[in-house]
Motif scaffolding. Structure first.
Motif, PDB file in Angstrom:
ATOM      1  N   SER A  85       0.834  -1.215   0.000  1.00  0.00           N
ATOM      2  CA  SER A  85       0.000   0.000   0.000  1.00  0.00           C
ATOM      3  C   SER A  85       0.860   1.253   0.000  1.00  0.00           C
ATOM      4  O   SER A  85       0.636   2.188   0.773  1.00  0.00           O
ATOM      5  CB  SER A  85      -0.937   0.001   1.213  1.00  0.00           C
ATOM      6  N   LEU A  86       1.835   1.263  -0.881  1.00  0.00           N
ATOM      7  CA  LEU A  86       2.777   2.376  -0.922  1.00  0.00           C
ATOM      8  C   LEU A  86       2.093   3.690  -1.273  1.00  0.00           C
ATOM      9  O   LEU A  86       1.130   3.721  -2.064  1.00  0.00           O
ATOM     10  CB  LEU A  86       3.892   2.086  -1.926  1.00  0.00           C
ATOM     11  N   LYS A  87       2.615   4.754  -0.686  1.00  0.00           N
ATOM     12  CA  LYS A  87       2.097   6.097  -0.906  1.00  0.00           C
ATOM     13  C   LYS A  87       3.228   6.976  -1.430  1.00  0.00           C
ATOM     14  O   LYS A  87       4.405   6.703  -1.162  1.00  0.00           O
ATOM     15  CB  LYS A  87       1.591   6.680   0.411  1.00  0.00           C
ATOM     16  N   PRO A  88       2.895   8.040  -2.137  1.00  0.00           N
ATOM     17  CA  PRO A  88       3.953   8.950  -2.605  1.00  0.00           C
ATOM     18  C   PRO A  88       4.832   9.465  -1.467  1.00  0.00           C
ATOM     19  O   PRO A  88       6.035   9.673  -1.660  1.00  0.00           O
ATOM     20  CB  PRO A  88       3.168  10.078  -3.259  1.00  0.00           C
ATOM     21  N   GLU A  89       4.260   9.624  -0.301  1.00  0.00           N
ATOM     22  CA  GLU A  89       5.048  10.113   0.833  1.00  0.00           C
ATOM     23  C   GLU A  89       6.035   9.079   1.379  1.00  0.00           C
ATOM     24  O   GLU A  89       6.827   9.395   2.265  1.00  0.00           O
ATOM     25  CB  GLU A  89       4.140  10.613   1.965  1.00  0.00           C
ATOM     26  N   ASP A  90       5.990   7.868   0.857  1.00  0.00           N
ATOM     27  CA  ASP A  90       7.001   6.864   1.210  1.00  0.00           C
ATOM     28  C   ASP A  90       8.273   7.032   0.380  1.00  0.00           C
ATOM     29  O   ASP A  90       9.274   6.346   0.621  1.00  0.00           O
ATOM     30  CB  ASP A  90       6.453   5.447   0.992  1.00  0.00           C
ATOM     31  N   THR A  91       8.218   7.915  -0.606  1.00  0.00           N
ATOM     32  CA  THR A  91       9.387   8.168  -1.440  1.00  0.00           C
ATOM     33  C   THR A  91      10.537   8.697  -0.586  1.00  0.00           C
ATOM     34  O   THR A  91      10.383   9.691   0.123  1.00  0.00           O
ATOM     35  CB  THR A  91       9.051   9.177  -2.546  1.00  0.00           C
ATOM     36  N   ALA A  92      11.661   8.006  -0.661  1.00  0.00           N
ATOM     37  CA  ALA A  92      12.824   8.365   0.162  1.00  0.00           C
ATOM     38  C   ALA A  92      13.985   7.441  -0.185  1.00  0.00           C
ATOM     39  O   ALA A  92      13.809   6.442  -0.890  1.00  0.00           O
ATOM     40  CB  ALA A  92      12.491   8.231   1.645  1.00  0.00           C
ATOM     41  N   VAL A  93      15.130   7.788   0.332  1.00  0.00           N
ATOM     42  CA  VAL A  93      16.247   6.850   0.334  1.00  0.00           C
ATOM     43  C   VAL A  93      16.125   6.027   1.617  1.00  0.00           C
ATOM     44  O   VAL A  93      16.010   6.594   2.710  1.00  0.00           O
ATOM     45  CB  VAL A  93      17.598   7.579   0.294  1.00  0.00           C
ATOM     46  N   TYR A  94      16.124   4.723   1.460  1.00  0.00           N
ATOM     47  CA  TYR A  94      15.971   3.824   2.593  1.00  0.00           C
ATOM     48  C   TYR A  94      17.343   3.265   2.974  1.00  0.00           C
ATOM     49  O   TYR A  94      18.065   2.743   2.120  1.00  0.00           O
ATOM     50  CB  TYR A  94      15.015   2.689   2.248  1.00  0.00           C
ATOM     51  N   TYR A  95      17.649   3.371   4.263  1.00  0.00           N
ATOM     52  CA  TYR A  95      18.940   2.929   4.777  1.00  0.00           C
ATOM     53  C   TYR A  95      18.752   1.740   5.715  1.00  0.00           C
ATOM     54  O   TYR A  95      17.944   1.797   6.652  1.00  0.00           O
ATOM     55  CB  TYR A  95      19.625   4.054   5.545  1.00  0.00           C
ATOM     56  N   CYS A  96      19.510   0.717   5.465  1.00  0.00           N
ATOM     57  CA  CYS A  96      19.573  -0.406   6.392  1.00  0.00           C
ATOM     58  C   CYS A  96      20.535  -0.050   7.525  1.00  0.00           C
ATOM     59  O   CYS A  96      21.579   0.578   7.280  1.00  0.00           O
ATOM     60  CB  CYS A  96      20.074  -1.647   5.661  1.00  0.00           C
ATOM     61  N   VAL A  97      20.179  -0.433   8.737  1.00  0.00           N
ATOM     62  CA  VAL A  97      21.014  -0.129   9.902  1.00  0.00           C
ATOM     63  C   VAL A  97      21.175  -1.379  10.757  1.00  0.00           C
ATOM     64  O   VAL A  97      20.335  -2.282  10.726  1.00  0.00           O
ATOM     65  CB  VAL A  97      20.401   0.999  10.753  1.00  0.00           C
TER      66      VAL A  97
END
Length: 126
Positions: A85-97
């Motif tokens: 259920s992705l939303k435009p506001e999920d747009t980002a660079v995702y970092y694994c930690v």
């Protein structure tokens, strides 16, 4: 030293799904948790989710709860983030930690995590 390598980013449509993977290598035997943060352009870095290896517990940001699921395979030192259920506001660079020493700080505190991946871009079109 722990190396984190993310994969699985890309372009998705609003309402679509995507799965991110992160594999850890190196001195991983003390790793107590792995998770994800994200950062959108012009915004601060934001906690997304974490998986604690000791008891399998998971914690999610309110913004993704019910849509994202974090899971992992301890034997492979790999964690996944299933995003639905992705939303435009999920747009980002995702970092694994990863917390490679068993830090006692809060799950959502970026200071807890001493290892960060290079990031993978997730773009959700409207």
């Amino acid at each position: 030293q722990v190396l984190l390598v993310e994969s699985g980013g890309g372009l998705a449509q609003h309402g679509g799904s995507m799965r991110l993977s992160c594999a850890a290598s190196g001195r991983t035997f003390r790793t107590s948790a792995m998770g994800w943060f994200r950062q959108a352009p012009g915004k601060e870095r934001e906690f997304v989710a974490v998986l604690n290896w000791s008891d399998g517990s998971t914690v999610y940001a309110n913004s993704v709860k019910g849509r994202f699921t974090i899971s992992g395979e301890r034997a492979k030192n790999t964690v996944y983030l299933q995003m639905n259920s992705l939303k435009p506001e999920d747009t980002a660079v995702y970092y694994c930690v990863s917390d490679s020493w068993g830090d006692s700080r809060r799950d959502y505190d970026p200071q807890r995590y001493d290892q960060w991946g290079q990031g993978t871009q997730v773009t959700v079109s409207s």
